[in-house]
Motif scaffolding. Sequence first.
Motif, PDB file in Angstrom:
ATOM      1  N   UNK A 212       1.096  -1.005  -0.038  1.00 45.14           N
ATOM      2  CA  UNK A 212       0.277  -0.248  -0.223  1.00 45.14           C
ATOM      3  C   UNK A 212       0.695   1.577   0.005  1.00 45.14           C
ATOM      4  N   UNK A 213       0.618   1.827  -0.795  1.00 48.29           N
ATOM      5  CA  UNK A 213       0.943   3.800  -0.516  1.00 48.29           C
ATOM      6  C   UNK A 213       0.261   4.658  -1.645  1.00 48.29           C
ATOM      7  N   UNK A 214       0.847   5.901  -1.057  1.00 47.66           N
ATOM      8  CA  UNK A 214       0.319   6.922  -0.750  1.00 47.66           C
ATOM      9  C   UNK A 214      -0.061   7.437  -2.678  1.00 47.66           C
ATOM     10  N   UNK A 215      -1.317   7.238  -3.042  1.00 48.91           N
ATOM     11  CA  UNK A 215      -1.739   7.183  -4.427  1.00 48.91           C
ATOM     12  C   UNK A 215      -2.025   9.124  -5.038  1.00 48.91           C
ATOM     13  N   UNK A 216      -2.292   9.482  -3.272  1.00 53.40           N
ATOM     14  CA  UNK A 216      -3.858  10.483  -3.893  1.00 53.40           C
ATOM     15  C   UNK A 216      -3.277  11.651  -2.463  1.00 53.40           C
ATOM     16  N   UNK A 217      -3.453  13.109  -2.565  1.00 52.57           N
ATOM     17  CA  UNK A 217      -3.270  13.353  -1.108  1.00 52.57           C
ATOM     18  C   UNK A 217      -4.191  14.464  -1.325  1.00 52.57           C
ATOM     19  N   UNK A 218      -3.974  15.181  -0.668  1.00 51.66           N
ATOM     20  CA  UNK A 218      -4.606  16.384   0.544  1.00 51.66           C
ATOM     21  C   UNK A 218      -5.190  18.031  -0.741  1.00 51.66           C
ATOM     22  N   UNK A 219      -4.016  17.988  -1.845  1.00 50.87           N
ATOM     23  CA  UNK A 219      -4.349  18.418  -2.928  1.00 50.87           C
ATOM     24  C   UNK A 219      -5.410  18.456  -3.788  1.00 50.87           C
ATOM     25  N   UNK A 220      -5.579  16.627  -4.136  1.00 48.45           N
ATOM     26  CA  UNK A 220      -6.345  15.885  -5.272  1.00 48.45           C
ATOM     27  C   UNK A 220      -8.373  16.245  -3.986  1.00 48.45           C
ATOM     28  N   UNK A 221      -7.794  16.160  -2.622  1.00 48.51           N
ATOM     29  CA  UNK A 221      -9.330  16.443  -2.093  1.00 48.51           C
ATOM     30  C   UNK A 221     -10.048  17.425  -2.247  1.00 48.51           C
ATOM     31  N   UNK A 222      -9.053  18.251  -1.545  1.00 46.36           N
ATOM     32  CA  UNK A 222      -9.391  19.767  -2.393  1.00 46.36           C
ATOM     33  C   UNK A 222      -9.470  20.196  -4.073  1.00 46.36           C
ATOM     34  N   UNK A 223      -9.210  19.811  -5.044  1.00 42.39           N
ATOM     35  CA  UNK A 223      -9.463  19.310  -5.739  1.00 42.39           C
ATOM     36  C   UNK A 223     -10.624  18.762  -6.401  1.00 42.39           C
ATOM     37  N   UNK A 224     -11.144  17.765  -5.846  1.00 41.76           N
ATOM     38  CA  UNK A 224     -11.935  17.401  -5.972  1.00 41.76           C
ATOM     39  C   UNK A 224     -13.783  17.617  -5.181  1.00 41.76           C
ATOM     40  N   UNK A 225     -13.575  18.488  -4.368  1.00 41.14           N
ATOM     41  CA  UNK A 225     -14.454  19.262  -3.347  1.00 41.14           C
ATOM     42  C   UNK A 225     -15.044  20.592  -4.180  1.00 41.14           C
ATOM     43  N   UNK A 226     -13.724  21.136  -4.590  1.00 39.75           N
ATOM     44  CA  UNK A 226     -14.632  21.683  -6.036  1.00 39.75           C
ATOM     45  C   UNK A 226     -15.201  21.650  -6.766  1.00 39.75           C
ATOM     46  N   UNK A 227     -14.544  20.688  -7.957  1.00 39.36           N
ATOM     47  CA  UNK A 227     -15.114  19.766  -8.820  1.00 39.36           C
ATOM     48  C   UNK A 227     -16.586  19.057  -8.683  1.00 39.36           C
ATOM     49  N   UNK A 228     -16.421  18.741  -7.157  1.00 40.40           N
ATOM     50  CA  UNK A 228     -18.298  18.301  -6.877  1.00 40.40           C
ATOM     51  C   UNK A 228     -18.769  19.534  -6.857  1.00 40.40           C
ATOM     52  N   UNK A 229     -18.591  21.003  -6.727  1.00 39.04           N
ATOM     53  CA  UNK A 229     -19.305  21.880  -6.527  1.00 39.04           C
ATOM     54  C   UNK A 229     -20.063  22.100  -7.655  1.00 39.04           C
ATOM     55  N   UNK A 230     -19.708  21.765  -9.107  1.00 37.99           N
ATOM     56  CA  UNK A 230     -20.151  22.514 -10.000  1.00 37.99           C
ATOM     57  C   UNK A 230     -21.149  20.968 -10.721  1.00 37.99           C
ATOM     58  N   UNK A 231     -20.772  19.910  -9.877  1.00 38.01           N
ATOM     59  CA  UNK A 231     -21.980  18.793  -9.879  1.00 38.01           C
ATOM     60  C   UNK A 231     -23.380  19.505 -10.761  1.00 38.01           C
ATOM     61  N   UNK A 232     -24.233  19.069 -12.011  1.00 36.79           N
ATOM     62  CA  UNK A 232     -25.545  19.979 -11.779  1.00 36.79           C
ATOM     63  C   UNK A 232     -26.614  18.687 -11.227  1.00 36.79           C
ATOM     64  N   UNK A 275     -19.374  12.729  -9.257  1.00 39.94           N
ATOM     65  CA  UNK A 275     -17.852  13.378  -9.807  1.00 39.94           C
ATOM     66  C   UNK A 275     -16.788  11.881  -9.297  1.00 39.94           C
ATOM     67  N   UNK A 276     -17.151  11.228  -8.858  1.00 40.00           N
ATOM     68  CA  UNK A 276     -16.303  10.361  -8.546  1.00 40.00           C
ATOM     69  C   UNK A 276     -16.044   9.162  -9.509  1.00 40.00           C
ATOM     70  N   UNK A 277     -17.772   8.781 -10.417  1.00 35.78           N
ATOM     71  CA  UNK A 277     -18.001   7.770 -11.104  1.00 35.78           C
ATOM     72  C   UNK A 277     -18.223   8.398 -12.316  1.00 35.78           C
ATOM     73  N   UNK A 278     -16.948   9.785 -13.056  1.00 29.91           N
ATOM     74  CA  UNK A 278     -17.224  10.302 -14.077  1.00 29.91           C
ATOM     75  C   UNK A 278     -18.081  11.605 -14.826  1.00 29.91           C
ATOM     76  N   UNK A 279     -19.406  11.735 -13.914  1.00 31.20           N
ATOM     77  CA  UNK A 279     -19.978  12.638 -14.760  1.00 31.20           C
ATOM     78  C   UNK A 279     -20.322  14.520 -14.064  1.00 31.20           C
ATOM     79  N   UNK A 280     -20.408  14.970 -15.532  1.00 33.26           N
ATOM     80  CA  UNK A 280     -21.133  16.482 -14.012  1.00 33.26           C
ATOM     81  C   UNK A 280     -22.237  16.652 -14.076  1.00 33.26           C
TER      82      UNK A 280
END
Length: 327
Positions: A212-232, A275-280
Amino acid sequence: MTILNDSPPIDHEAARERLAAVRAEVAKAVVAQDAAVSGLLVALLCGGHVLMEGVPGVAKTLLIRTLAGSLDVETRRVQFTPDLMPGDITGSMVIDGRAGELTFREGPLFTNLLLADEINRTPPKTQSALLEAMEEGQVSVDGVSRPLPRPFLVAATQNPVEYEGTYPLPEAQLDRFLLKIVLPIPQRDAELEILTRHAAGFDPRDVAAAGVRAVAGAADIEAGRAAVGTVQVSPEVTGYIVDIARATRESPSLSLGVSPRGATALMRASRAWAWLTGRDFVTPDDVKALAHATLVHRLGLRPEAELEGVDVSAVLTSALHSVPVPR
């Protein structure tokens, strides 16, 4: 003069791919708990918290430890006991031996990922201190408010089979958790895989040895949160969520239905899952996929329904089936 906001634009697609890769990393150590991993990722993207329920030995602690190992974030674990005090988790003022002054010593809450093990074993006063931090994203000690790190997720566990000496969370506090994830006993094939891994030398205390290794970080989570806010969310899907909440309030078996906060939580979780499954945009299937984890712990059975052995999950299923699905 310092120029602010001069950082390169965040690649939301890359952030989604890295967060999706977390599932594969967790699977290196944890068998057949994909739904739980997805729920934890949804909670991270929503800035919410998770209540995990399961009998002893279904890898609740291992799951959180492995999730932390696959994310480049700080994690801590607190074993909740009857003698745990609020200051033991929030931190407290202590005397600095050299300066002779009071200084603040941070408690285990000052982390990104907190495993609150057996939360129902600690008294309500300590439970409330944790839940206040979850709600406000800060702790107040000696009149000073101190912000908690971002991202901040509490994964609290409780044992559903042993209630002696426990302090069950009341409905108003359960409502503070975005999701309730039930970890089931694995199927036979999955259990065989677990034993095979242990026979080959797997050590649950050393997830790094499992690869098990780190493949994502806090910046990815913050980016994801911003993107989730644009989901219609279309008006039809919004109405579908509202009608589900109202159907629970009208159920004759329930004394407590879903509140507007619960309906809002379902919409937030559905957007994150879309968003996780690739839709907006959110579909009714997203809502149905997250409905049980988001709503079931917010419902209260009537006493007569409890005496008859009515299952709250079955009541929620019935309420879902009673609401027409938008096309």
